[in-house]
Enzyme design. Structure first.
Site, short mmCIF file in Angstrom:
data_model
loop_
_atom_site.label_atom_id
_atom_site.label_comp_id
_atom_site.label_asym_id
_atom_site.label_seq_id
_atom_site.Cartn_x
_atom_site.Cartn_y
_atom_site.Cartn_z
N SER A 1 0.80 -1.24 0.00
CA SER A 1 0.00 0.00 0.00
C SER A 1 0.83 1.28 0.00
CB SER A 1 -0.95 0.01 1.20
OG SER A 1 -2.06 -0.84 0.96
N LYS B 1 0.11 3.75 -2.66
CA LYS B 1 -0.91 4.80 -2.59
C LYS B 1 -0.30 6.20 -2.48
CE LYS B 1 -4.61 1.91 -0.58
NZ LYS B 1 -3.99 0.67 -0.13
N SER C 1 -5.67 3.32 4.86
CA SER C 1 -5.23 2.69 3.62
C SER C 1 -6.37 1.99 2.87
CB SER C 1 -4.11 1.69 3.90
OG SER C 1 -3.39 1.38 2.73
N LYS D 1 3.16 6.76 4.80
CA LYS D 1 2.30 5.67 4.35
C LYS D 1 2.91 4.32 4.69
CE LYS D 1 -1.42 4.18 2.62
NZ LYS D 1 -1.29 3.11 3.64
#
Length: 332
Positions: free
Chosen positions: A9, A12, A69, A173
């Site tokens: 993720s 992202k 997320s 992130k």
């Protein structure tokens, strides 16, 4: 740092970057309502269980993507912006090329394991820096520890534990899958110095955060941001020949600073290329010279030196006007 690995993720970050570009360019508003397709609602993994009958604002979507997320929100945003996830992924890859992310190939916008969907720690740092420097408002979302959606019915808790535990943390992130293991792009700012630490393929989430902490601690302990000058700072006042004004300030065109190893700033030298006098006419913003800053012979910062104001050349008309105005001030 160039090893190609699965980002999970952390992918992202690029999705968020394209969303923020759309917002800051005016193509998208925080209040725009985003629908959910069957495709988006069926993503699985990290999600907030979007329903095809509901819409959320861009602000709410960003909150869900940055804090928990949410894969469903990520795909919904991609489809809204580009018409399809495939078209959005093409935009992601184009942006990656633009940023020099030569180790990266995106196959989706969320990071669920797909063969060939790879990047490197170096490339993650590049897109992280682009997001933080060009779109700093994103930290309003990435620094949220706990929040809610849907009038308090959906609780959000940040997957990035450093937001709560690390001084100055600004994001950014997390990402993990069974194949990618535990990844993290961690950012923090202290005393004007902003750092990014990237961890990939950590065996546990605890190790992911401890390794990022060590990297950030090393950066803050050994480096500082040295500001040499700000936009508009006066370098020198120059004599203007044949001008209605006798002088003009020569000022810095841009703020100037650099990352400096602690203790080395005492070896800083400044080199100014600038004439003592210039001739009118002078235009505001006109380049008059340059200044550079070096440490141990290596240039670490530079800026143009420009005129702070216009200075017209003396003519019979403006000299008459100047003398009259000067006389008027004296006799008044």
């Amino acid at each position: 740092m160039h090893e190609k690995l699965r980002p999970a993720s952390v992918t992202k970050i690029m999705t968020i970057l394209l969303i923020m570009e759309a917002i800051d360019s005016g193509r998208l508003s925080y209040d725009d309502q985003i629908p959910c397709s069957e495709n988006a609602s069926s993503m699985g993994g990290s999600q907030i269980w979007l329903d095809v009958r509901e819409t959320l604002s861009v602000r709410e979507m960003l909150k869900a993507i940055c804090v928990v997320s949410a894969n469903d929100c990520t795909v919904a945003m991609a489809e809204y912006l580009a018409g399809s996830e495939e078209a959005f992924v093409a935009q992601m890859n184009n942006k990656a090329k633009e940023l020099g992310m030569n180790d990266t190939t995106f196959k989706n916008c969320h990071g669920i394991d797909t063969d060939g969907h790879v990047t490197s720690s170096y490339d993650i740092a590049l897109m992280s820096r682009e997001l933080l420097t060009k779109h700093p408002k994103i930290t309003e979302f990435t620094t949220i520890w706990m929040d809610t959606l849907r009038d308090g019915k959906s609780e959000l808790v940040n997957t990035n534990k450093l937001i709560r535990n690390y001084k100055g943390a600004t994001g950014l992130k997390t990402g993990s899958t069974s194949l990618a293991l535990y990844n993290l792009s961690a950012s923090a700012t202290r005393d004007g110095l902003s750092l990014i630490a990237v961890i990939m393929k950590a065996p546990t989430t605890k190790i992911r955060f401890s390794e990022a902490t060590q990297l950030l601690d090393y950066g803050f302990s050994n480096y500082s941001y040295k500001e040499f000058g700000k936009t508009g700072d006066t370098v020198k006042s120059l004599v203007v020949n044949k001008g209605v004004n006798s002088s003009v300030d020569a000022v810095l065109e841009n703020s100037c600073g650099a990352l400096v190893k602690k203790g080395e700033d005492k070896n800083l030298t400044q080199n100014i290329t600038l004439d003592d006098t210039i001739s009118a006419p002078v235009t505001k913003g006109q380049k008059l010279g340059e200044v550079s800053y070096s440490i141990n012979g290596e240039v670490v910062g530079k800026s143009n030196i420009i005129a702070s104001d216009d200075v017209k050349k003396i003519s019979l008309w403006n000299m008459t006007t100047y003398l009259y105005e000067t006389w008027y001030k004296l006799v008044r």
